[in-house]
Structures are given as C-alpha cells and as structure tokens.
Design a protein around this motif. Sequence first.
Motif, PDB file in Angstrom:
ATOM      1  N   ALA A  29       2.687   4.160  -9.973  1.00 40.37           N
ATOM      2  CA  ALA A  29       1.230   4.214 -10.102  1.00 40.37           C
ATOM      3  C   ALA A  29       0.604   2.943  -9.543  1.00 40.37           C
ATOM      4  O   ALA A  29      -0.418   3.001  -8.840  1.00 40.37           O
ATOM      5  CB  ALA A  29       0.831   4.402 -11.563  1.00 40.37           C
ATOM      6  N   VAL A  30       1.202   1.794  -9.815  1.00 35.61           N
ATOM      7  CA  VAL A  30       0.676   0.525  -9.294  1.00 35.61           C
ATOM      8  C   VAL A  30       0.784   0.494  -7.772  1.00 35.61           C
ATOM      9  O   VAL A  30      -0.143   0.051  -7.084  1.00 35.61           O
ATOM     10  CB  VAL A  30       1.423  -0.678  -9.931  1.00 35.61           C
ATOM     11  N   GLN A  31       1.895   0.984  -7.231  1.00 37.24           N
ATOM     12  CA  GLN A  31       2.062   1.005  -5.774  1.00 37.24           C
ATOM     13  C   GLN A  31       1.036   1.923  -5.116  1.00 37.24           C
ATOM     14  O   GLN A  31       0.486   1.594  -4.068  1.00 37.24           O
ATOM     15  CB  GLN A  31       3.479   1.436  -5.411  1.00 37.24           C
ATOM     16  N   ARG A  32       0.778   3.080  -5.724  1.00 40.56           N
ATOM     17  CA  ARG A  32      -0.246   3.993  -5.174  1.00 40.56           C
ATOM     18  C   ARG A  32      -1.628   3.342  -5.217  1.00 40.56           C
ATOM     19  O   ARG A  32      -2.413   3.460  -4.274  1.00 40.56           O
ATOM     20  CB  ARG A  32      -0.249   5.307  -5.946  1.00 40.56           C
ATOM     21  N   MET A  33      -1.935   2.669  -6.339  1.00 40.97           N
ATOM     22  CA  MET A  33      -3.233   2.008  -6.465  1.00 40.97           C
ATOM     23  C   MET A  33      -3.376   0.906  -5.411  1.00 40.97           C
ATOM     24  O   MET A  33      -4.425   0.772  -4.786  1.00 40.97           O
ATOM     25  CB  MET A  33      -3.385   1.415  -7.869  1.00 40.97           C
ATOM     26  N   ALA A  34      -2.320   0.130  -5.188  1.00 40.89           N
ATOM     27  CA  ALA A  34      -2.362  -0.928  -4.178  1.00 40.89           C
ATOM     28  C   ALA A  34      -2.567  -0.333  -2.787  1.00 40.89           C
ATOM     29  O   ALA A  34      -3.336  -0.870  -1.986  1.00 40.89           O
ATOM     30  CB  ALA A  34      -1.087  -1.750  -4.226  1.00 40.89           C
ATOM     31  N   ALA A  35      -1.907   0.775  -2.506  1.00 40.18           N
ATOM     32  CA  ALA A  35      -2.069   1.426  -1.203  1.00 40.18           C
ATOM     33  C   ALA A  35      -3.497   1.916  -1.012  1.00 40.18           C
ATOM     34  O   ALA A  35      -4.076   1.786   0.074  1.00 40.18           O
ATOM     35  CB  ALA A  35      -1.085   2.589  -1.077  1.00 40.18           C
ATOM     36  N   GLN A  36      -4.094   2.468  -2.060  1.00 38.05           N
ATOM     37  CA  GLN A  36      -5.476   2.933  -1.969  1.00 38.05           C
ATOM     38  C   GLN A  36      -6.441   1.762  -1.755  1.00 38.05           C
ATOM     39  O   GLN A  36      -7.398   1.870  -0.990  1.00 38.05           O
ATOM     40  CB  GLN A  36      -5.858   3.693  -3.234  1.00 38.05           C
ATOM     41  N   LYS A  38      -5.711  -1.130  -0.305  1.00 39.81           N
ATOM     42  CA  LYS A  38      -5.531  -1.586   1.073  1.00 39.81           C
ATOM     43  C   LYS A  38      -6.312  -0.688   2.030  1.00 39.81           C
ATOM     44  O   LYS A  38      -6.976  -1.161   2.953  1.00 39.81           O
ATOM     45  CB  LYS A  38      -4.050  -1.558   1.453  1.00 39.81           C
ATOM     46  N   HIS A  39      -6.206   0.617   1.820  1.00 38.35           N
ATOM     47  CA  HIS A  39      -6.898   1.571   2.675  1.00 38.35           C
ATOM     48  C   HIS A  39      -8.418   1.377   2.583  1.00 38.35           C
ATOM     49  O   HIS A  39      -9.122   1.401   3.589  1.00 38.35           O
ATOM     50  CB  HIS A  39      -6.503   2.999   2.280  1.00 38.35           C
ATOM     51  N   SER A  40      -8.897   1.158   1.361  1.00 36.49           N
ATOM     52  CA  SER A  40     -10.340   0.978   1.162  1.00 36.49           C
ATOM     53  C   SER A  40     -10.859  -0.283   1.863  1.00 36.49           C
ATOM     54  O   SER A  40     -11.957  -0.282   2.397  1.00 36.49           O
ATOM     55  CB  SER A  40     -10.662   0.878  -0.322  1.00 36.49           C
ATOM     56  N   PHE A  41     -10.049  -1.333   1.831  1.00 42.36           N
ATOM     57  CA  PHE A  41     -10.475  -2.601   2.450  1.00 42.36           C
ATOM     58  C   PHE A  41     -10.117  -2.667   3.928  1.00 42.36           C
ATOM     59  O   PHE A  41     -10.435  -3.640   4.584  1.00 42.36           O
ATOM     60  CB  PHE A  41      -9.856  -3.784   1.710  1.00 42.36           C
ATOM     61  N   GLY A  42      -9.442  -1.645   4.441  1.00 40.20           N
ATOM     62  CA  GLY A  42      -9.103  -1.598   5.858  1.00 40.20           C
ATOM     63  C   GLY A  42      -7.997  -2.555   6.244  1.00 40.20           C
ATOM     64  O   GLY A  42      -7.955  -3.029   7.372  1.00 40.20           O
ATOM     65  N   VAL A  43      -7.112  -2.832   5.313  1.00 32.45           N
ATOM     66  CA  VAL A  43      -6.014  -3.768   5.601  1.00 32.45           C
ATOM     67  C   VAL A  43      -4.831  -2.995   6.125  1.00 32.45           C
ATOM     68  O   VAL A  43      -4.511  -1.948   5.673  1.00 32.45           O
ATOM     69  CB  VAL A  43      -5.607  -4.551   4.324  1.00 32.45           C
TER      70      VAL A  43
END
Length: 43
Positions: A29-36, A38-43
């Motif tokens: 769950a933490v990894q999915r949240m981190a991926a989201q 990153k995607h939101s910030f365009g990283v």
Amino acid sequence: MKGVLLAVGILFVLYVADQHFNHGQYTDAVQRMAAQMKHSFGV
C-alpha cells in the motif's frame, strides 16, 4: 546521526514484520501511494 540510524532500524523491523505477518499488505500500500505521488508530481 544516531536518531537517523534508530529510525531506519525501526522502519526495517516494521517492514520485516509486515512481510512476515501480513504478507506485505501495508508495504504494498505504501509503495502504491508513493507511485501515485510521483505520478502526480510528474517525477
């Protein structure tokens, strides 16, 4: 520096416990949240 090592140690123990007792549910769950994030910030 001692505090940082202590924090890393605690996080590692929690990670191992999650993998052992919860089959990695919370870690995933933490990894999915981190991926989201990153995607939101365009990283």
